[in-house]
Design an enzyme around this catalytic site. Sequence first.
Site, PDB file in Angstrom:
ATOM      1  N   HIS A   5      21.623  14.039  21.518  1.00 56.93           N
ATOM      2  CA  HIS A   5      22.308  12.865  22.100  1.00 56.93           C
ATOM      3  C   HIS A   5      22.117  11.621  21.245  1.00 56.93           C
ATOM      4  O   HIS A   5      21.059  11.412  20.646  1.00 56.93           O
ATOM      5  CB  HIS A   5      21.916  12.658  23.562  1.00 56.93           C
ATOM      6  CG  HIS A   5      20.515  12.201  23.850  1.00 56.93           C
ATOM      7  ND1 HIS A   5      20.177  10.872  23.955  1.00 56.93           N
ATOM      8  CD2 HIS A   5      19.370  12.884  24.102  1.00 56.93           C
ATOM      9  CE1 HIS A   5      18.895  10.760  24.264  1.00 56.93           C
ATOM     10  NE2 HIS A   5      18.380  11.969  24.356  1.00 56.93           N
TER      11      HIS A   5
ATOM     12  N   ASP B 274      13.976   8.755  20.602  1.00 61.44           N
ATOM     13  CA  ASP B 274      14.697   9.514  21.636  1.00 61.44           C
ATOM     14  C   ASP B 274      16.118   8.964  21.696  1.00 61.44           C
ATOM     15  O   ASP B 274      16.349   7.929  22.320  1.00 61.44           O
ATOM     16  CB  ASP B 274      13.976   9.360  22.977  1.00 61.44           C
ATOM     17  CG  ASP B 274      14.714  10.012  24.129  1.00 61.44           C
ATOM     18  OD1 ASP B 274      15.660  10.770  23.882  1.00 61.44           O
ATOM     19  OD2 ASP B 274      14.340   9.740  25.289  1.00 61.44           O
TER      20      ASP B 274
ATOM     21  N   GLU C 190      23.456  10.887  27.656  1.00 63.57           N
ATOM     22  CA  GLU C 190      22.392  11.804  28.119  1.00 63.57           C
ATOM     23  C   GLU C 190      21.441  11.096  29.061  1.00 63.57           C
ATOM     24  O   GLU C 190      20.998  11.645  30.062  1.00 63.57           O
ATOM     25  CB  GLU C 190      21.626  12.366  26.910  1.00 63.57           C
ATOM     26  CG  GLU C 190      20.656  13.507  27.264  1.00 63.57           C
ATOM     27  CD  GLU C 190      19.253  13.064  27.653  1.00 63.57           C
ATOM     28  OE1 GLU C 190      18.485  13.910  28.141  1.00 63.57           O
ATOM     29  OE2 GLU C 190      18.911  11.871  27.483  1.00 63.57           O
ATOM     30  N   GLU C 191      21.120   9.848  28.712  1.00 59.42           N
ATOM     31  CA  GLU C 191      20.076   9.119  29.453  1.00 59.42           C
ATOM     32  C   GLU C 191      20.510   8.737  30.869  1.00 59.42           C
ATOM     33  O   GLU C 191      19.700   8.289  31.662  1.00 59.42           O
ATOM     34  CB  GLU C 191      19.653   7.860  28.668  1.00 59.42           C
ATOM     35  CG  GLU C 191      19.044   8.142  27.300  1.00 59.42           C
ATOM     36  CD  GLU C 191      17.649   8.763  27.349  1.00 59.42           C
ATOM     37  OE1 GLU C 191      17.135   9.005  28.460  1.00 59.42           O
ATOM     38  OE2 GLU C 191      17.103   9.029  26.270  1.00 59.42           O
TER      39      GLU C 191
ATOM     40  N   ASP D  35      15.941  17.606  21.010  1.00 54.04           N
ATOM     41  CA  ASP D  35      15.540  16.363  21.681  1.00 54.04           C
ATOM     42  C   ASP D  35      14.043  16.141  21.475  1.00 54.04           C
ATOM     43  O   ASP D  35      13.347  17.020  20.965  1.00 54.04           O
ATOM     44  CB  ASP D  35      15.873  16.439  23.190  1.00 54.04           C
ATOM     45  CG  ASP D  35      16.166  15.073  23.798  1.00 54.04           C
ATOM     46  OD1 ASP D  35      15.555  14.069  23.368  1.00 54.04           O
ATOM     47  OD2 ASP D  35      16.999  15.007  24.726  1.00 54.04           O
TER      48      ASP D  35
HETATM   49 CO    CO Z   1      15.324   9.859  26.846  1.00 55.13          CO
HETATM   50 ZN    ZN Z   2      16.340  12.345  24.816  1.00 52.11          ZN
END
Ligand code: CO
Ligand code: ZN
Length: 332
Positions: A63, A163, A193-194, A216
């Site tokens: 992501h 991230d 994604e978050e 990830d």
């Molecule tokens: Co995250």
């Molecule tokens: Zn992530």
Amino acid sequence: MKSLIQKLVETPGPSGFEYAIRDVIREAIDGHADEVRVDALGSLIARKGTQTEDGMRVMVSAHIDEIGLMVTHIDENGFVRFTNIGGISPLTCYGGRVVFMDGTRGVIGIDGIERGKMPMLSDLFIDVGATSKADCPVKVGDVCGFERPFLDLGKRMVAKSMDDRVAAAVAVEALKRLEATPHEVHFVFSTQEEVGIRGATTAAFGVDPDVGFAVDVTRSGDTPRVNPKMATALGDGPAIKVRDSSFIADPRLVDWMVTTAEKADIPYQLEVLEAGGTDGRAIQMTRGGVPAGCVSIACRYIHSPSEMVDSDDVENAIKLLVVLLSAPIVLD
Ligand code: CO
Ligand code: ZN
């Protein structure tokens, strides 16, 4: 590799506003994919390779969105109030600096907190240097990300949005290094994604893979009082996910990933993450169901503006991904 990671982490792109980071990815993979497209949710999908008899259609998903803040209202003195985009702790906010998509900067302040009480996000505000509501340069709905320069500590690297930009860098590099593959590989640089694994959900439906991998970060279990305890540590190799709270990796795929890593002499560790999810869930749950796994990179201080990863883990994650994508995938 470090310069690619630096470029990726320093480009803002909170969930839903990934246009700048998507352009950086597009440029980074230029000339290395057979086809590049963007789906309706903004995920960039790069196809590489032609499926042979031993091959499958494979989705690899990293992501490109990051956690951030969104303006809810502005008070009469020009202080900007906000809500979270993704998992934000008030602990990581106070004194932090933010950058809006148009380049406007601000600092996060707090007041009115009782001594010893844990602040809530609603106790915080962004000060962009405005003197009144009228001269405040941001408006309701504007988004910002944290601003923090990339820090090279040698073997260890620190930045906001490791991230999941470190995994995006791993996917970019794997795409470039992948030469002979029996598979049709779709590298998905997914959005949102978050906020609930949304970009990978539509991308997985669109790609319709036979098998898939998320890439990830995961928590690192090697800090002084980590709770709950976790088996992962920085520098012990890419983690092969067995389970997180969003999905249980296909055990056949996990076994095959482990065997493949061992054969290639690539260090790895096994991962069970008790709280947290990845794009692996979206791949596994799409259509009639798809065998899915995840290659993780151990990361300290996830969702803070100073997320730390190990350089060797990054390099070994690239190697592992290339090896996995170069061989026929055996599920038995
Ligand atoms: Co995250
Ligand atoms: Zn992530």
